[in-house]
Design a protein around this motif. Sequence first.
Motif, mmCIF file in Angstrom:
data_model
loop_
_atom_site.group_PDB
_atom_site.id
_atom_site.type_symbol
_atom_site.label_atom_id
_atom_site.label_comp_id
_atom_site.label_asym_id
_atom_site.label_seq_id
_atom_site.Cartn_x
_atom_site.Cartn_y
_atom_site.Cartn_z
ATOM 1 N N THR A 182 1.065 -1.605 0.078
ATOM 2 C CA THR A 182 0.028 0.127 -0.319
ATOM 3 C C THR A 182 0.626 1.487 -0.163
ATOM 4 O OG1 THR A 182 -1.521 -1.398 1.338
ATOM 5 C CG2 THR A 182 -1.842 0.744 1.000
ATOM 6 N N LEU A 183 2.067 1.058 0.762
ATOM 7 C CA LEU A 183 2.683 2.033 1.194
ATOM 8 C C LEU A 183 3.948 2.876 -0.165
ATOM 9 C CD1 LEU A 183 4.066 2.083 4.298
ATOM 10 C CD2 LEU A 183 3.040 3.794 3.305
ATOM 11 N N LEU A 184 3.747 1.846 -1.991
ATOM 12 C CA LEU A 184 4.161 1.839 -2.288
ATOM 13 C C LEU A 184 3.504 2.735 -3.410
ATOM 14 C CD1 LEU A 184 6.004 -1.720 -2.959
ATOM 15 C CD2 LEU A 184 7.709 0.639 -2.611
ATOM 16 N N VAL A 185 2.678 2.018 -3.518
ATOM 17 C CA VAL A 185 1.244 2.150 -4.100
ATOM 18 C C VAL A 185 1.371 4.527 -3.694
ATOM 19 C CG1 VAL A 185 -1.219 2.765 -4.936
ATOM 20 C CG2 VAL A 185 0.157 0.180 -5.036
ATOM 21 N N VAL A 186 1.038 4.618 -2.509
ATOM 22 C CA VAL A 186 0.448 5.413 -2.475
ATOM 23 C C VAL A 186 1.718 6.483 -2.633
ATOM 24 C CG1 VAL A 186 -0.146 6.805 0.061
ATOM 25 C CG2 VAL A 186 -0.637 4.629 -0.652
ATOM 26 N N TYR A 187 2.915 6.607 -1.986
ATOM 27 C CA TYR A 187 3.788 6.832 -2.110
ATOM 28 C C TYR A 187 4.399 7.685 -3.062
ATOM 29 C CZ TYR A 187 4.309 7.437 3.049
ATOM 30 O OH TYR A 187 4.477 7.756 4.169
ATOM 31 N N GLY A 188 4.323 5.936 -4.067
ATOM 32 C CA GLY A 188 5.276 6.195 -5.490
ATOM 33 C C GLY A 188 4.083 6.768 -6.155
ATOM 34 N N THR A 189 2.793 7.078 -6.190
ATOM 35 C CA THR A 189 1.696 8.629 -6.482
ATOM 36 C C THR A 189 2.114 9.880 -6.349
ATOM 37 O OG1 THR A 189 -0.175 6.934 -6.561
ATOM 38 C CG2 THR A 189 -1.133 8.827 -6.344
ATOM 39 N N ALA A 190 2.208 9.627 -5.009
ATOM 40 C CA ALA A 190 2.088 11.231 -4.336
ATOM 41 C C ALA A 190 3.899 11.631 -5.355
ATOM 42 C CB ALA A 190 2.983 11.023 -3.149
ATOM 43 N N ILE A 191 5.238 11.204 -5.696
ATOM 44 C CA ILE A 191 5.896 11.118 -6.444
ATOM 45 C C ILE A 191 5.344 11.725 -7.301
ATOM 46 C CG2 ILE A 191 7.661 10.513 -7.245
ATOM 47 C CD1 ILE A 191 8.280 8.505 -4.770
ATOM 48 N N GLY A 192 4.290 10.724 -8.243
ATOM 49 C CA GLY A 192 4.021 11.434 -9.519
ATOM 50 C C GLY A 192 3.412 12.229 -10.071
ATOM 51 N N VAL A 193 2.383 12.626 -9.251
ATOM 52 C CA VAL A 193 1.591 14.476 -9.217
ATOM 53 C C VAL A 193 3.034 15.171 -9.085
ATOM 54 C CG1 VAL A 193 -0.395 14.739 -7.188
ATOM 55 C CG2 VAL A 193 -0.084 12.922 -8.368
ATOM 56 N N MET A 194 3.880 15.403 -7.259
ATOM 57 C CA MET A 194 4.506 16.594 -8.014
ATOM 58 C C MET A 194 5.469 16.284 -9.029
ATOM 59 S SD MET A 194 6.660 15.650 -3.974
ATOM 60 C CE MET A 194 6.884 14.009 -3.917
ATOM 61 N N GLY A 195 5.733 15.098 -9.622
ATOM 62 C CA GLY A 195 6.017 15.713 -11.048
ATOM 63 C C GLY A 195 4.300 16.218 -12.152
ATOM 64 N N GLY A 196 3.876 15.990 -11.290
ATOM 65 C CA GLY A 196 2.868 16.140 -12.502
ATOM 66 C C GLY A 196 2.667 17.688 -12.585
ATOM 67 N N VAL A 208 11.733 9.448 -3.446
ATOM 68 C CA VAL A 208 12.226 7.552 -3.921
ATOM 69 C C VAL A 208 12.607 6.957 -3.089
ATOM 70 C CG1 VAL A 208 13.670 8.024 -5.701
ATOM 71 C CG2 VAL A 208 12.039 6.470 -5.775
ATOM 72 N N ALA A 209 13.866 7.973 -2.115
ATOM 73 C CA ALA A 209 14.714 6.986 -1.136
ATOM 74 C C ALA A 209 13.704 6.521 -0.712
ATOM 75 C CB ALA A 209 15.381 8.318 -0.671
ATOM 76 N N GLY A 210 12.366 7.719 0.186
ATOM 77 C CA GLY A 210 12.018 8.146 1.320
ATOM 78 C C GLY A 210 10.902 6.636 1.173
ATOM 79 N N ALA A 211 10.125 6.742 0.019
ATOM 80 C CA ALA A 211 9.340 5.856 -0.157
ATOM 81 C C ALA A 211 9.799 4.026 -0.595
ATOM 82 C CB ALA A 211 8.404 5.893 -1.723
ATOM 83 N N LEU A 212 10.720 4.013 -0.683
ATOM 84 C CA LEU A 212 11.676 2.835 -0.497
ATOM 85 C C LEU A 212 11.663 2.107 0.600
ATOM 86 C CD1 LEU A 212 13.381 3.020 -4.312
ATOM 87 C CD2 LEU A 212 11.211 1.490 -3.601
ATOM 88 N N LEU A 213 12.267 2.978 0.950
ATOM 89 C CA LEU A 213 13.176 2.601 2.884
ATOM 90 C C LEU A 213 11.581 2.537 3.492
ATOM 91 C CD1 LEU A 213 15.430 2.720 4.429
ATOM 92 C CD2 LEU A 213 15.359 5.108 5.133
ATOM 93 N N ALA A 214 10.630 2.979 2.656
ATOM 94 C CA ALA A 214 9.475 3.476 4.598
ATOM 95 C C ALA A 214 8.696 2.360 3.729
ATOM 96 C CB ALA A 214 8.080 3.883 4.223
ATOM 97 N N ALA A 215 9.081 1.461 2.680
ATOM 98 C CA ALA A 215 7.985 0.307 1.982
ATOM 99 C C ALA A 215 8.821 -1.221 2.362
ATOM 100 C CB ALA A 215 7.273 0.624 0.682
ATOM 101 N N VAL A 216 9.766 -0.907 1.837
ATOM 102 C CA VAL A 216 10.999 -1.994 1.587
ATOM 103 C C VAL A 216 10.985 -2.493 2.597
ATOM 104 C CG1 VAL A 216 12.739 -3.305 0.234
ATOM 105 C CG2 VAL A 216 11.936 -1.495 -0.497
ATOM 106 N N PRO A 217 11.261 -2.481 3.471
ATOM 107 C CA PRO A 217 10.879 -3.545 5.355
ATOM 108 C C PRO A 217 9.916 -3.914 5.514
ATOM 109 C CG PRO A 217 12.472 -1.383 5.177
ATOM 110 C CD PRO A 217 12.026 -1.121 3.621
ATOM 111 N N LEU A 218 9.168 -3.310 5.120
ATOM 112 C CA LEU A 218 7.590 -4.451 5.512
ATOM 113 C C LEU A 218 7.689 -4.876 4.778
ATOM 114 C CD1 LEU A 218 5.675 -0.856 6.383
ATOM 115 C CD2 LEU A 218 6.797 -2.210 8.090
#
Lengths: 572, 197
Positions: free
Chosen positions: A400-414, A440-450
């Motif tokens: 869920t975090l990967l999808v949510v934070y990934g979307t936030a990163i994409g929207v920031m780009g937009g 992207v470092a934050g998103a991966l660090l938040a999600a991958v350990p989980l």
Amino acid sequence: MTTIQTHPDDSVAAGSARDAAAASIFTGAAEWVTSTDHKRIGRLYTGFGLLVLLATAVVALLLGIARADDSSEFIDASALLQLFQMYRVGLVVGGVAPLAIGLAVAVTPLQLGARSIAFPRVALTGFYTWLGGTTLVFVALGANGGAGGGDADMVDLFLAGLGLASFGLCATALSVATSVLTTRAPGMTMRRVPLFAWSSLISALGMLLVLPILVGIVIYLFVDHRLGSQGNFMGVEGIGAWIGWAFTVPAVIVFALPALGVAAELVPVTFRHRSVMRGTALAGLGLVGVASYAAATQQLVQDVTFDTDGETFVRGLAPMLILAGLPLLGVTVVLLSSMLTVKSGAAGGAPSIRAPFVFGLFGLLVVGAGIAANFVQGITDLELVDTVSGLSSTFEEGATLLVVYGTAIGVMGGLVFWSPKLWGRLVADKLVMPLALLAVAGALLAAVPLLIAGFLDQVSGYPASQADIDLIMSTDQVDGGAIWITLSLIGHGVMALSLLAFGGLLLKVCTGDADALDDNPYGGHTIEWGTTSPAPAHNFDHVATVASAEPRLVARIDETATADTTQEGSPS
Amino acid sequence: VSAATAPVALPPAAAPAPRRQLLMGTAVGCVAGTMLIGGMLAVWVLLRERVVDAGERFPLDYIIHEVATNIMLMTIWSLCLFAQWAVYAGNRGDRAHTALALGVTGVLALAFINAQAFVWSQMGVEIADEYYGALFYAVTGLMLAVVVAGLVFTVVAAFHALAGRLGETEVLSAHALFWYWAAAAYSAVWFVVYVTK
């Protein structure tokens, strides 16, 4: 001695100036809160979405600190149930949903060559309903409400707020979907619709398929809890089990579509080439939308067990391939189509890699990883769901975090990409590019350990009771559980930092002095780059007939060809 | 440049005509409404199954007033007929018949609301009943809200069509579409709540 005497006329003039300034502030504020300009509504949505997501990341950070050390009394144990729900609801209904729909509202009509969004008052009402509902949800959670809450009135308020917020998002989604279907410029067939606008359509339709089901369940729960016997839905402790599906994958994938659209839009622009296999990319985005069907049927886990005769395996595999496999296939198709565009574009010269592209690419990859994790979660033999408690493992939280934070990163780009049209300002690459890497470092660090902790049976999910939250917060039953949780909390902190920095930077840039700006500073291919920067309230003075999917690119090629012909024809 | 030959700044051209925006918006809204009603009925069926599997009757004590609920079904479908008549009359520019059709539509909607109130009073379901009350009032209450929304739509369509915009029949078509959807939704509610019980 010098006497300074204020002339009576000066004080009157100063008073008038103050009154005028105050009146101007009130007029400006009134214009913002009652505006039916879709660009303003979209900016309100994204602004508040960023704010709520930032607050949610901070809550996740605090929860992580309490979770990493079981003996810690950092947070009062009685508040953990509500805080964890703030985190889960804030990620989805408070954060990713308004970010996605906000960008769609702000940009889609521009991309369609429309002078306005369809039903602008409905879109604005949707925003206020969402804002009011989200506020009620957080107030109720702060006052011992929510699933398993101790205050009955606050439980009701939580349900009412959740229903209102979802209803508001539905209203705005209706506005976006109708815009794409009815307000396209002359000549813009559905196959010529820009990729971002197409992803917004799929996302809006997905929201309209998924969120009404949540609203229906919330109506039942509200009536049952407020007026009924509380016998049907297991009372206050049953609420979490009935609504939890809406705050996890695959439901959140529906909100991620605009982020995928941003990436699909930016690859051809960066590599100055037409989108290769554009029709396939459109189909790919459509396939990701199948996640809405999976969410509507609430199939969070498919029963795919590897057995000797293969019967159970085959029976479980078919729905898994449809419900979780098709979205994964869709995002893979979008990625492959983008890679083909990169290959074709790279042959024609050096790409112009700018900050929005970096955000968009990272957003696509992180969301793609989340969709892949959603697929893996369905394999029963991996035991990613705790069948005893009914809760899922942290693998689900990581996906869920990967999808949510990934979307936030994409929207920031937009937001960076379309900032010339929305604010009339260009955000400098050197300022914003490091934030993409940080996010992207934050998103991966938040999600991958989980995700890793999920394989170690660390429990997570939407808590329905104090017993659930005790299980979720306990990390000492799993070897190394605290380490993975600690890494994840650092990731939340980094993400919060990048969201804060991005918000501040955007605020500074967009309230600063206006630049003398090129109308198409990124070399965009779609019709919105033909209007002025910033776009006027009515978007276009003249709406041209569209003859291709990349009208601005075609116009540029034509201009170049004309210039070359003139040069060749001119006497030396 | 003399005043006579100076270029005249024209206002922006008219926006391209939206492609039947209200009709499309209503259709999209109906899709969302289908998910709302469908989702609620799915939960109803699930909970009913649990009660029946436990060997109990669903509902335990109440007698459903089938005549009134059947009349409600007929009312809402005949209401569609009048909504469609309004579209037909509007297309012909026939103000009197458009007004009559919309008026009858409104009256039938009121009759439906009245019948729903009758069913509620006759059945006397306690909302705090063990398992049935909350489900019953949530579903039928939502259906009533749909009909009230349709009634408001009828009033708006009447003002729009009769106040000089009779030629623009899109609002009448959207209005008729809404009622077709409401009739289909009630048919599903009628079958699940009042027939299979």
